[in-house]
Motif scaffolding. Sequence first.
Motif, mmCIF file in Angstrom:
data_model
loop_
_atom_site.group_PDB
_atom_site.id
_atom_site.type_symbol
_atom_site.label_atom_id
_atom_site.label_comp_id
_atom_site.label_asym_id
_atom_site.label_seq_id
_atom_site.Cartn_x
_atom_site.Cartn_y
_atom_site.Cartn_z
ATOM 1 N N GLN A 490 -7.566 6.910 -10.350
ATOM 2 C CA GLN A 490 -7.064 5.833 -9.502
ATOM 3 C C GLN A 490 -6.130 6.390 -8.432
ATOM 4 O O GLN A 490 -5.340 7.290 -8.701
ATOM 5 C CB GLN A 490 -6.304 4.810 -10.352
ATOM 6 N N PHE A 491 -6.243 5.817 -7.226
ATOM 7 C CA PHE A 491 -5.297 6.180 -6.168
ATOM 8 C C PHE A 491 -4.798 4.912 -5.498
ATOM 9 O O PHE A 491 -5.522 3.911 -5.387
ATOM 10 C CB PHE A 491 -5.928 7.134 -5.149
ATOM 11 N N ALA A 492 -3.550 4.965 -5.078
ATOM 12 C CA ALA A 492 -2.940 3.844 -4.359
ATOM 13 C C ALA A 492 -2.585 4.286 -2.945
ATOM 14 O O ALA A 492 -2.128 5.421 -2.729
ATOM 15 C CB ALA A 492 -1.693 3.357 -5.083
ATOM 16 N N VAL A 493 -2.801 3.417 -1.984
ATOM 17 C CA VAL A 493 -2.422 3.658 -0.595
ATOM 18 C C VAL A 493 -1.083 2.976 -0.359
ATOM 19 O O VAL A 493 -0.934 1.778 -0.605
ATOM 20 C CB VAL A 493 -3.490 3.116 0.374
ATOM 21 N N VAL A 494 -0.100 3.742 0.109
ATOM 22 C CA VAL A 494 1.264 3.221 0.241
ATOM 23 C C VAL A 494 1.835 3.556 1.613
ATOM 24 O O VAL A 494 1.362 4.449 2.314
ATOM 25 C CB VAL A 494 2.190 3.806 -0.854
ATOM 26 N N GLU A 495 2.855 2.808 1.995
ATOM 27 C CA GLU A 495 3.624 3.146 3.185
ATOM 28 C C GLU A 495 4.439 4.413 2.900
ATOM 29 O O GLU A 495 4.675 4.764 1.740
ATOM 30 C CB GLU A 495 4.564 1.988 3.535
ATOM 31 N N PRO A 496 4.882 5.110 3.935
ATOM 32 C CA PRO A 496 5.712 6.295 3.694
ATOM 33 C C PRO A 496 6.954 5.931 2.883
ATOM 34 O O PRO A 496 7.631 4.947 3.175
ATOM 35 C CB PRO A 496 6.092 6.753 5.101
ATOM 36 N N GLY A 497 7.179 6.675 1.832
ATOM 37 C CA GLY A 497 8.399 6.474 1.047
ATOM 38 C C GLY A 497 8.203 5.838 -0.302
ATOM 39 O O GLY A 497 8.465 6.466 -1.328
ATOM 40 N N PRO A 498 7.713 4.587 -0.386
ATOM 41 C CA PRO A 498 7.665 3.913 -1.690
ATOM 42 C C PRO A 498 6.707 4.598 -2.664
ATOM 43 O O PRO A 498 5.693 5.174 -2.258
ATOM 44 C CB PRO A 498 7.167 2.505 -1.337
ATOM 45 N N ARG A 499 7.049 4.522 -3.927
ATOM 46 C CA ARG A 499 6.162 5.011 -4.954
ATOM 47 C C ARG A 499 5.277 3.859 -5.432
ATOM 48 O O ARG A 499 5.689 2.707 -5.469
ATOM 49 C CB ARG A 499 6.952 5.563 -6.152
ATOM 50 N N ALA A 500 4.048 4.200 -5.815
ATOM 51 C CA ALA A 500 3.148 3.180 -6.337
ATOM 52 C C ALA A 500 3.574 2.757 -7.734
ATOM 53 O O ALA A 500 4.140 3.529 -8.489
ATOM 54 C CB ALA A 500 1.719 3.722 -6.361
#
Length: 510
Positions: A490-500
Amino acid sequence: MLRPRLRRPTATIASGLAALAAGGLVALAFAGCGVVTPGPVSTVGKVDFDRPLAIPPLAESTVDADGVRAFSLEARAGTTEFEPGVPSETWGFDGDYLGPTLVAERGERVRVDVSNSLDEPTTVHWHGMHLPAEMDGGPHQVVEPGAHWSPSWAIDQPAATLWYHPHPHGETETHVARGLAGLFLLHDERERALGLPSEYGVDDVPVIVQDTGFSAEGRLEGAQRGYAGGLGDELIVNGTRSPFLEVHDELVRLRLLNASTARSYAFTWSDGRPMRQIASDGGLLEASVDLDRLRLSPGERAEVLLRVEPGERVVLQSRMTPEIAGLVGPVAATNGGDDAFDVLEVRAAATLDLASPVPAVLNEIADFDETQIAADRRFELNDSFEINGRAMDMGRIDEQVTVDTLERWTVVNDTALPHSFHVHDVQFRLASIDGAPPPPELAGWKDTIFVEPGREYVLLMRFEDYADPDTPYMYHCHLLWHEDQGMMGQFAVVEPGPRATMPEETHHEH
């Protein structure tokens, strides 16, 4: 129709595949356990081609006041007569087997109202579609029996042949094999301007290929178990046994989908004419490519053009060889590496409508700028049905991707068997195979790639939008038994900085 024949014994896969590294050792070890696996199969010259190819109906849709195109799909159980008077228990969307073809234009917003009339949970994954993770239909978007789910998203990708199928964790092979699958076709202005065959079911024809087994009476029995997963000894196309297609146009566009759960195909024409490929998973190639054989692993699609003369007949076949399958020795013989099939007979009418010339240039695909690569990731597939030494865990996010960045993923097959590597949400470009540029037929947009044993594949992909730290996408082997055994991450797409973060599964219960 295919003539009745003896059934091979059903095989049981023993535990301990993780310890078997070489193809010969795999075969010997399984033989030592008393396991009987499928042997070479050929139906060439044995298919009567006595039934017209069924064409999945176009799904009805409405456009609401907000401009959203709305479809509906009902997953349900039914019965299908693959042989007249011989009912088989099957599943389908809006029918007894397979599902209707959804069609949308680039720039539209769509909604699909999904209902589950089965007695068990399922999901509907939009394979090849770029969309938000919570709309993806993976194992986290469960639709319970009697429940409804209405994902909605904007179509923002080129014209392409996509498809939809279930993706319940640990049960995907079973749900797809029972018949839950359908096409989702996307169009855009550029594709329509090319003048390619475009009348659905007439000169633009879906070809959904599946392998299965039948009793001597013609009752669906499913597939025998090979190391790759369920391998049938007969093919059906669009749910049709022994199919023929009558055409009245000199140029026909065939949209090939390998909807089998484990078997790969090497498509060719019976008279040796080239397979003229014009598109891969994610859309049109830059120019057509002539191939002796077109290999498709489970989940892959391709569009090909066929030009016919009045009155002629030609058979679409699959003629796999150990070399094309990436297999050697006993492993090839027991995993489809020597199999040959008659797939579909195309019959040209005595008088044919003329076709427009096919443009030399079909598409323009800009190369990624590799100086912009923000992350390198490596994915090693091993004999334990694991990726990077870990089996799928619904509660663990394996990779975190920063939105609007370009990444390089290196996929290495450390097993003795081929795999089919699929990435949700994005279409990628194949940068290299063992350090060499990909062949022309693999140089376009892809979301699924055949991964041969002992080889390294470098993929480039950009995660443009849809950041969501709470909902992951999947990457996995599309040999569905392998996926069900744990060859998925599994992979999550995130904004710079936050952890999934990893929420509980979403269950749609109403």
